[in-house]
Design a protein around this motif. Sequence first.
Motif, PDB file in Angstrom:
ATOM      1  N   GLN A 268       0.298  -1.158   0.667  1.00 31.18           N
ATOM      2  CA  GLN A 268       0.034   0.058  -0.025  1.00 31.18           C
ATOM      3  C   GLN A 268       0.951   1.208   0.373  1.00 31.18           C
ATOM      4  N   VAL A 269       0.262   2.350  -0.882  1.00 31.02           N
ATOM      5  CA  VAL A 269       1.152   3.865  -1.011  1.00 31.02           C
ATOM      6  C   VAL A 269       0.741   4.464   0.679  1.00 31.02           C
ATOM      7  N   GLN A 270       1.620   4.873   0.623  1.00 32.74           N
ATOM      8  CA  GLN A 270       1.804   5.160   2.065  1.00 32.74           C
ATOM      9  C   GLN A 270       2.035   7.099   1.568  1.00 32.74           C
ATOM     10  N   LEU A 271       0.809   7.850   1.617  1.00 35.13           N
ATOM     11  CA  LEU A 271       0.920   9.639   1.175  1.00 35.13           C
ATOM     12  C   LEU A 271       1.008  10.395   2.401  1.00 35.13           C
ATOM     13  N   VAL A 272       1.848  11.474   2.199  1.00 33.32           N
ATOM     14  CA  VAL A 272       1.972  12.859   3.342  1.00 33.32           C
ATOM     15  C   VAL A 272       1.889  13.931   2.535  1.00 33.32           C
ATOM     16  N   GLU A 273       0.825  14.789   3.198  1.00 34.89           N
ATOM     17  CA  GLU A 273       0.388  15.996   2.868  1.00 34.89           C
ATOM     18  C   GLU A 273       2.259  17.057   3.757  1.00 34.89           C
ATOM     19  N   SER A 274       1.716  18.605   2.585  1.00 35.57           N
ATOM     20  CA  SER A 274       1.963  19.410   4.094  1.00 35.57           C
ATOM     21  C   SER A 274       2.512  20.700   2.999  1.00 35.57           C
ATOM     22  N   GLY A 275       2.182  21.859   3.696  1.00 36.05           N
ATOM     23  CA  GLY A 275       2.148  23.004   2.521  1.00 36.05           C
ATOM     24  C   GLY A 275       1.056  23.602   3.149  1.00 36.05           C
ATOM     25  N   GLY A 276       0.282  23.201   3.892  1.00 37.86           N
ATOM     26  CA  GLY A 276      -1.002  24.063   3.934  1.00 37.86           C
ATOM     27  C   GLY A 276      -1.161  25.069   5.140  1.00 37.86           C
ATOM     28  N   GLY A 277      -1.711  25.867   5.532  1.00 44.06           N
ATOM     29  CA  GLY A 277      -2.063  26.887   6.617  1.00 44.06           C
ATOM     30  C   GLY A 277      -2.838  27.977   6.376  1.00 44.06           C
ATOM     31  N   LEU A 278      -2.125  29.100   6.943  1.00 49.96           N
ATOM     32  CA  LEU A 278      -3.697  30.529   6.488  1.00 49.96           C
ATOM     33  C   LEU A 278      -2.955  31.329   5.642  1.00 49.96           C
ATOM     34  N   VAL A 279      -3.719  31.937   4.251  1.00 52.35           N
ATOM     35  CA  VAL A 279      -3.684  33.141   3.762  1.00 52.35           C
ATOM     36  C   VAL A 279      -3.927  33.905   3.816  1.00 52.35           C
ATOM     37  N   GLN A 280      -3.773  35.065   3.947  1.00 51.22           N
ATOM     38  CA  GLN A 280      -5.031  35.841   2.582  1.00 51.22           C
ATOM     39  C   GLN A 280      -5.635  35.819   1.646  1.00 51.22           C
ATOM     40  N   ALA A 281      -6.876  36.400   0.748  1.00 56.23           N
ATOM     41  CA  ALA A 281      -7.585  35.881   0.000  1.00 56.23           C
ATOM     42  C   ALA A 281      -6.162  36.729  -1.104  1.00 56.23           C
ATOM     43  N   GLY A 282      -5.733  36.524  -2.155  1.00 57.80           N
ATOM     44  CA  GLY A 282      -5.115  36.230  -3.193  1.00 57.80           C
ATOM     45  C   GLY A 282      -3.926  36.377  -2.532  1.00 57.80           C
ATOM     46  N   GLY A 283      -3.648  35.580  -2.019  1.00 63.30           N
ATOM     47  CA  GLY A 283      -2.029  35.092  -1.955  1.00 63.30           C
ATOM     48  C   GLY A 283      -1.907  32.842  -2.374  1.00 63.30           C
ATOM     49  N   SER A 284      -1.136  32.514  -2.153  1.00 61.33           N
ATOM     50  CA  SER A 284      -0.626  31.805  -2.527  1.00 61.33           C
ATOM     51  C   SER A 284      -0.260  30.339  -2.247  1.00 61.33           C
ATOM     52  N   LEU A 285      -0.823  29.502  -1.885  1.00 63.20           N
ATOM     53  CA  LEU A 285       0.213  28.083  -1.130  1.00 63.20           C
ATOM     54  C   LEU A 285       0.940  27.203  -1.797  1.00 63.20           C
ATOM     55  N   ARG A 286       2.130  26.700  -1.890  1.00 59.45           N
ATOM     56  CA  ARG A 286       2.464  24.947  -2.461  1.00 59.45           C
ATOM     57  C   ARG A 286       1.784  23.575  -1.459  1.00 59.45           C
ATOM     58  N   LEU A 287       1.534  22.813  -2.052  1.00 59.53           N
ATOM     59  CA  LEU A 287       0.983  21.574  -1.056  1.00 59.53           C
ATOM     60  C   LEU A 287       1.633  20.928  -1.825  1.00 59.53           C
ATOM     61  N   SER A 288       2.720  20.124  -1.028  1.00 54.28           N
ATOM     62  CA  SER A 288       3.429  18.741  -1.236  1.00 54.28           C
ATOM     63  C   SER A 288       2.797  17.401  -0.558  1.00 54.28           C
ATOM     64  N   CYS A 289       2.939  16.033  -1.484  1.00 55.11           N
ATOM     65  CA  CYS A 289       2.509  15.211  -1.057  1.00 55.11           C
ATOM     66  C   CYS A 289       3.836  14.512  -1.260  1.00 55.11           C
ATOM     67  N   ALA A 290       4.113  13.424  -0.102  1.00 55.06           N
ATOM     68  CA  ALA A 290       5.207  12.726  -0.964  1.00 55.06           C
ATOM     69  C   ALA A 290       4.518  11.327  -1.016  1.00 55.06           C
ATOM     70  N   ALA A 291       5.359  10.640  -1.600  1.00 58.50           N
ATOM     71  CA  ALA A 291       4.853   9.409  -1.534  1.00 58.50           C
ATOM     72  C   ALA A 291       6.004   8.113  -1.588  1.00 58.50           C
ATOM     73  N   SER A 292       5.562   6.791  -0.720  1.00 57.51           N
ATOM     74  CA  SER A 292       6.435   6.045  -0.552  1.00 57.51           C
ATOM     75  C   SER A 292       6.428   4.256  -1.496  1.00 57.51           C
ATOM     76  N   GLY A 293       6.955   3.661  -1.241  1.00 54.46           N
ATOM     77  CA  GLY A 293       6.832   3.150  -2.711  1.00 54.46           C
ATOM     78  C   GLY A 293       6.606   3.435  -4.043  1.00 54.46           C
ATOM     79  N   ARG A 294       7.234   1.980  -4.874  1.00 54.82           N
ATOM     80  CA  ARG A 294       8.041   2.231  -5.541  1.00 54.82           C
ATOM     81  C   ARG A 294       6.476   1.891  -7.129  1.00 54.82           C
ATOM     82  N   ILE A 295       5.536   1.874  -7.008  1.00 50.30           N
ATOM     83  CA  ILE A 295       4.814   2.458  -8.058  1.00 50.30           C
ATOM     84  C   ILE A 295       4.712   3.245  -8.036  1.00 50.30           C
ATOM     85  N   PHE A 296       4.584   4.218  -7.252  1.00 49.87           N
ATOM     86  CA  PHE A 296       4.569   5.541  -7.235  1.00 49.87           C
ATOM     87  C   PHE A 296       4.416   6.363  -9.192  1.00 49.87           C
TER      88      PHE A 296
END
Length: 116
Positions: free
Chosen positions: A1-29
């Motif tokens: 089974q693939v494990q997925l871990v998200e990061s990069g969320g948070g609080l931001v004002q309207a008009g702003g930007s965020l970049r989310l990342s998802c790190a996966a384990s497993g050779r089938i990615f």
Amino acid sequence: QVQLVESGGGLVQAGGSLRLSCAASGRIFSINAMGWYRQAPGKQRELVAAITSGGRTNYADSVKGRFTISRDNARNTVYLQMNSLKPEDTAVYYCATVFRSDPLDWGQGTQVTVSS
């Protein structure tokens, strides 16, 4: 089974930007389509963006032109660049492996809050 871990969320004002990342384990990615989903309070979980193993992308109409999904197979990571954020983008964002538009494996989610 693939494990997925998200990061990069948070609080931001309207008009702003965020970049989310998802790190996966497993050779089938590299052979999996990947997707970002979100769920806001009182609403159903919805697909925000998806990317196939070949790099083809698809977006919800509500985020077209503002969000970009990408993947780095060598690093087993998928990203969601979110620009011009709106309060209605506030939700928990989940990374998932996808098979024929259906999610298979889920990450734990990361909170994105957009204030005005």
